[in-house]
Write a protein that holds these residues in place. Sequence first.
Motif, short mmCIF file in Angstrom:
data_model
loop_
_atom_site.label_atom_id
_atom_site.label_comp_id
_atom_site.label_asym_id
_atom_site.label_seq_id
_atom_site.Cartn_x
_atom_site.Cartn_y
_atom_site.Cartn_z
N LYS A 1 -58.33 36.96 15.92
CA LYS A 1 -57.56 38.17 16.56
C LYS A 1 -56.33 37.65 16.55
O LYS A 1 -55.80 36.41 16.43
CB LYS A 1 -57.88 38.20 18.06
N HIS B 1 -71.72 39.14 12.64
CA HIS B 1 -70.86 40.10 11.47
C HIS B 1 -70.78 39.08 10.33
O HIS B 1 -71.01 39.45 9.15
CB HIS B 1 -69.46 40.56 12.24
N ARG C 1 -60.90 43.22 27.33
CA ARG C 1 -62.18 42.49 27.27
C ARG C 1 -62.09 41.09 27.63
O ARG C 1 -63.06 40.56 27.42
CB ARG C 1 -62.60 42.79 25.75
N ASP D 1 -68.96 35.91 19.12
CA ASP D 1 -68.45 37.15 18.88
C ASP D 1 -68.58 37.72 17.63
O ASP D 1 -69.11 39.07 17.26
CB ASP D 1 -67.20 37.39 19.72
N MET D 2 -68.28 36.92 16.56
CA MET D 2 -68.11 37.46 15.26
C MET D 2 -68.79 36.65 14.27
O MET D 2 -69.47 37.42 13.48
CB MET D 2 -66.64 37.27 14.76
N GLN E 1 -62.15 46.63 5.11
CA GLN E 1 -61.29 47.62 5.71
C GLN E 1 -60.10 46.93 5.79
O GLN E 1 -59.83 45.78 5.57
CB GLN E 1 -61.79 47.84 7.12
N LYS F 1 -75.24 44.53 20.40
CA LYS F 1 -75.04 43.03 20.63
C LYS F 1 -74.10 42.77 22.04
O LYS F 1 -73.53 43.80 22.32
CB LYS F 1 -74.11 42.35 19.57
N ARG G 1 -54.75 43.63 9.69
CA ARG G 1 -56.15 43.78 9.94
C ARG G 1 -56.79 43.69 8.41
O ARG G 1 -56.29 44.76 7.79
CB ARG G 1 -56.26 45.18 10.44
N HIS H 1 -72.98 46.33 13.78
CA HIS H 1 -72.23 47.55 13.19
C HIS H 1 -71.71 47.22 11.99
O HIS H 1 -71.38 48.13 11.15
CB HIS H 1 -71.29 48.27 14.02
N TYR H 2 -71.54 46.15 11.47
CA TYR H 2 -70.95 45.55 10.09
C TYR H 2 -71.98 46.17 9.14
O TYR H 2 -71.58 46.42 7.88
CB TYR H 2 -70.69 44.12 10.07
N GLU I 1 -58.22 40.42 12.25
CA GLU I 1 -57.74 41.64 13.30
C GLU I 1 -56.42 41.19 13.74
O GLU I 1 -55.85 40.00 13.77
CB GLU I 1 -58.79 41.54 14.66
N LYS J 1 -71.09 49.64 7.69
CA LYS J 1 -69.97 50.02 7.07
C LYS J 1 -70.26 50.30 5.56
O LYS J 1 -71.09 49.69 4.82
CB LYS J 1 -69.16 48.69 7.26
C1 BG6 Z 1 -67.17 43.75 17.65
C2 BG6 Z 1 -66.40 42.40 18.37
O1 BG6 Z 1 -68.62 43.40 17.21
O2 BG6 Z 1 -66.41 43.85 16.43
C3 BG6 Z 1 -64.98 42.59 18.60
O3 BG6 Z 1 -66.99 42.42 19.62
C4 BG6 Z 1 -64.33 43.15 17.23
O4 BG6 Z 1 -64.52 41.45 19.36
C5 BG6 Z 1 -64.96 44.11 16.60
O5 BG6 Z 1 -62.92 43.42 17.58
C6 BG6 Z 1 -64.49 44.42 15.00
O6 BG6 Z 1 -65.20 45.33 14.65
P1 BG6 Z 1 -64.52 46.56 13.77
O7 BG6 Z 1 -65.42 47.43 13.10
O8 BG6 Z 1 -63.10 46.86 14.35
O9 BG6 Z 1 -64.04 45.49 12.47
#
Ligand code: BG6
Length: 483
Positions: free
Chosen positions: A330, A238, A221, A233-234, A368, A146, A335, A176-177, A214, A180
Amino acid sequence: VPVAPFDLVVFGATGDLARRKLLPALYHRLHDGQMPIEARVIGAARAQMDAEGFRRLAAEALDEFVAPADLDPDSRRRFLATLDYVPLDVTKDDDWQALADTLGAPDPERPRAFYLSVAPRFFGVIAERIAAAGLAGAHGRIVVEKPFGHDLPSARALNQSLARHFDEGRIYRIDHYLGKETVQNLMALRFANALFEPLWNAHHVDHVQITVAETVGVGGRGPYYDGVGAMRDMVQNHLLQLLCLTAMEPPARLRPDDVRDEKLKVLRALAPVDAARDVVRGQYGAGPGVASYADDVGDADTRTESFVALRAHVENWRWSGVPFYLRTGKRLRARMSEIAVAFKDPPHSIFAGAGGRAGANVLAIRLQPDEGITLSMTVKDPGPGGMRLTPAELDMTFAEQLGGGGLRMPDAYERLVMDVIRGDQTLFMRGDEVEAAWRWVDPIIAAWEERGERPALYDPGSSGPEDALMLMHRDGRRWREIS
Ligand code: BG6
């Protein structure tokens, strides 16, 4: 289970993602015996260096991003020996020739994948060059990171530029979510148990809350993030993927397209959102010792959101009338990422005067940290004081239950990269899914742009702007605590 020896070319191999995620992920797979030492990982990037230079860079990345307890000298040495490097400027024919020479002719027995850890504007040209040079053969795969587009038209254009050279069955779009552990566990929880599925619908579920909170700010960034914001972004990727896995119908089988078809149906069933009523955007202000978002990105007038909360509806038989509340931001209090399914109260309480309150069953799937599943229940307060109710939790923390306390939760990239090599697309987004997600998100962003309002400021370390709390209060509900 070991995978076949493979060739993986990583474009952008000197970048942040490769150093932080990919190289450590591959190291772990080799250390655990899944990546064979006959595999080759070929870095390709603009930096002029040789294989030795790349091994040094990779060694530093491992030392920085692999926990010392997991860094075995022998595995480290064997892993570094699988690395090679080709300096590559995508516009230079000679560089492509050098890559072709290093790779050799495609071998149908040896999986080959091209991982594009580069800005999306390079996707088209790299795919074209790979195809033109015949590097991918008939089976080579292409992996893209992405952001997959900025809106629907740009995502379509990216899909088309990849489709010119690769069939959909060879394109791996990473979210990547989906890699997990706990996200995959959501599928196991739903479809490997008979307990929840009968309750998993509008008759029994009051609402669903999905939170990805987060504590970090945008950090370095800023230049990327400020043109993007939390929605793109999210949420577009995700959070919507989490919503899909929560809301989808049981697929007939665990085949990639069966799962992806079901997710697509959820995206298509999402009702359009009234951006003014159902969406809250926020931006973190300054706090003690913490710079504001505007300072982080160096623009006092920025209107980009670092927080979004919204209420969505999946309009189908299963979910009609059940709100799905999503929030991400953010610089929040902690977290924490979780999916919480809140069930309806019992239809009638026989415990009047017993203190506490019957009901409030919430199934929380925690992504997480401290991956696990908890089920909030109402039980009798122990002791001779008569029938008094109190909340309690059935708690299954995976590290304790499944690993005797010493379990290392594999990083999402470990699973995803191995799936690419195995040729399993289940945990990757199909082109039509990405487009459907943009189709839903675009009008929300367009409405914001039209109104031109600033996002509501929130304090760093808080749970986000007040308005986000109101979004639920208005419905007589509350967000779960971010902790
Ligand atoms: C990324 C975003 O795809 O996922 C970031 O671009 C974000 O902004 C990150 O911080 C969060 O991933 P994770 O695995 O740390 O929850």
